[in-house]
Design an enzyme around this catalytic site. Structure first.
Site, PDB file in Angstrom:
ATOM      1  N   ASN A  14      35.345  24.769  31.768  1.00 27.79           N
ATOM      2  CA  ASN A  14      36.813  24.748  31.568  1.00 27.79           C
ATOM      3  C   ASN A  14      37.460  23.673  32.298  1.00 27.79           C
ATOM      4  OD1 ASN A  14      38.037  26.648  29.593  1.00 27.79           O
ATOM      5  ND2 ASN A  14      36.688  28.009  30.536  1.00 27.79           N
ATOM      6  N   MET A  90      35.760  33.774  39.923  1.00 25.93           N
ATOM      7  CA  MET A  90      35.311  35.224  39.791  1.00 25.93           C
ATOM      8  C   MET A  90      35.705  36.173  41.057  1.00 25.93           C
ATOM      9  SD  MET A  90      34.252  34.875  36.634  1.00 25.93           S
ATOM     10  CE  MET A  90      33.448  36.487  36.141  1.00 25.93           C
ATOM     11  N   ARG A  91      37.158  36.024  41.413  1.00 24.97           N
ATOM     12  CA  ARG A  91      37.528  36.609  42.527  1.00 24.97           C
ATOM     13  C   ARG A  91      38.634  37.531  42.183  1.00 24.97           C
ATOM     14  NH1 ARG A  91      34.999  38.138  46.623  1.00 24.97           N
ATOM     15  NH2 ARG A  91      37.053  38.154  47.988  1.00 24.97           N
ATOM     16  N   LEU A  93      42.227  38.516  43.424  1.00 26.87           N
ATOM     17  CA  LEU A  93      43.005  38.101  44.361  1.00 26.87           C
ATOM     18  C   LEU A  93      44.041  38.979  44.968  1.00 26.87           C
ATOM     19  CD1 LEU A  93      43.225  34.698  42.397  1.00 26.87           C
ATOM     20  CD2 LEU A  93      42.104  34.864  44.638  1.00 26.87           C
ATOM     21  N   HIS A 109      41.311  33.854  30.137  1.00 28.26           N
ATOM     22  CA  HIS A 109      40.479  35.005  30.319  1.00 28.26           C
ATOM     23  C   HIS A 109      39.903  35.038  28.981  1.00 28.26           C
ATOM     24  CE1 HIS A 109      39.401  39.206  31.067  1.00 28.26           C
ATOM     25  NE2 HIS A 109      39.783  39.565  29.935  1.00 28.26           N
ATOM     26  N   LEU A 144      45.793  42.482  37.383  1.00 27.95           N
ATOM     27  CA  LEU A 144      44.647  41.823  36.940  1.00 27.95           C
ATOM     28  C   LEU A 144      44.559  41.607  35.260  1.00 27.95           C
ATOM     29  CD1 LEU A 144      41.907  40.513  38.008  1.00 27.95           C
ATOM     30  CD2 LEU A 144      40.784  42.712  37.167  1.00 27.95           C
TER      31      LEU A 144
HETATM   32  C1  GRF Z   1      35.114  31.543  30.732  1.00 22.97           C
HETATM   33  O1  GRF Z   1      34.583  32.298  29.816  1.00 22.97           O
HETATM   34  C2  GRF Z   1      36.322  31.778  31.367  1.00 22.97           C
HETATM   35  O2  GRF Z   1      37.281  32.327  30.315  1.00 22.97           O
HETATM   36  C3  GRF Z   1      35.927  33.221  31.993  1.00 22.97           C
HETATM   37  O3  GRF Z   1      34.780  32.869  33.090  1.00 22.97           O
HETATM   38  C4  GRF Z   1      34.128  31.808  32.168  1.00 22.97           C
HETATM   39  C5  GRF Z   1      33.922  30.530  33.090  1.00 22.97           C
HETATM   40  O4  GRF Z   1      33.172  29.513  32.548  1.00 22.97           O
HETATM   41  N1  GRF Z   1      36.942  33.433  33.317  1.00 22.97           N
HETATM   42  P1  GRF Z   1      33.191  28.114  32.914  1.00 22.97           P
HETATM   43  O5  GRF Z   1      32.939  28.117  34.333  1.00 22.97           O
HETATM   44  O6  GRF Z   1      34.773  27.372  32.856  1.00 22.97           O
HETATM   45  O7  GRF Z   1      32.247  27.349  32.279  1.00 22.97           O
END
Ligand code: GRF
Length: 215
Positions: A14, A90-91, A93, A109, A144
């Site tokens: 992303n 992935m935290r 907060l 999300h 969250l």
């Molecule tokens: C994505 O599916 C996003 O929605 C979720 O974690 C994944 C991250 O993918 N929060 P990337 O690291 O952006 O490839």
């Protein structure tokens, strides 16, 4: 020129989509830094290769969530960002951290919120048997995966879908809606007003695939 700091924990696809869109569409914005809580986040290499400053603030180096969030905040604020973009960060907060960035922190999300907050969203969607699944861009609030919704994209859930196939279908849409939402923000078209999203002249798009991008 707006400043953006992007937080990642892993692959960073992303983040990559946002960096590419910013350059291709000549946004009035600069991605100042990509910060990860993990040194092994593979997305860091892409950022470095594109001349973006990278930093690691490793959560395992801090004794508490509060201490980690304080250190992270200090590093982010060194770049004076107008917007903080959580891109697979992935935290969970802390509330003071989230409040500090109120109205200037977005998250994506991988579900159609408010369905399936939390982890393993694609597995949850398959288990329940929904026919539509998707992704949501939202402002971050202390609750969250419940912040005010900016954009959503949906995809069909196909018969015999696997978690991986569904995740890939959703991810393709994430890469469309997240850069779009970030662009709206840096163009000054998107803001948080109280608990609501204010969006000026949004481009609502119905794509030629069975998915729909809506606001
Ligand atoms: C994505 O599916 C996003 O929605 C979720 O974690 C994944 C991250 O993918 N929060 P990337 O690291 O952006 O490839």
């Amino acid at each position: 020129m707006r400043s953006i700091v992007i937080l990642i924990s892993g692959r960073g696809s992303n983040m990559e989509a946002i960096v590419r869109a910013a350059a291709a569409e000549q946004w009035p914005a600069r991605i100042c830094a990509v910060i990860s809580n993990r040194a092994d986040a593979s997305g860091l290499a892409f950022a470095q290769a594109h001349g973006i400053a990278t930093e690691v603030v490793a959560n395992r180096d801090y004794a508490s969530r509060d201490q980690f969030d304080a250190a992270l905040r200090e590093r982010i604020d060194a770049y004076r960002p107008d917007l903080v973009v959580l891109a697979g960060f992935m935290r969970i907060l802390t509330t003071p951290f989230v409040d500090h960035y109120r109205g200037r922190m977005l998250n994506i999300h991988p579900s159609l919120l408010p369905s399936f907050p939390g982890m393993a969203t694609h597995r949850q969607a398959l288990a329940v048997g929904v026919k539509l699944h998707g992704a949501t861009v939202h402002f971050v609030t202390p609750d969250l995966d419940h912040g005010p919704i900016v954009a959503q994209a949906c995809v069909p859930v196909l018969e015999d879908d696997s978690e991986e196939a569904l995740a890939a279908r959703v991810l393709e849409q994430e890469h469309l809606i997240y850069p779009r939402a970030v662009r709206w923000f840096v163009q000054g078209r998107l803001a948080l007003q109280g608990a609501s999203v204010r969006l000026a002249a949004a481009d609502t798009v119905v794509t030629d695939t069975p998915s729909v991008i809506a606001i």
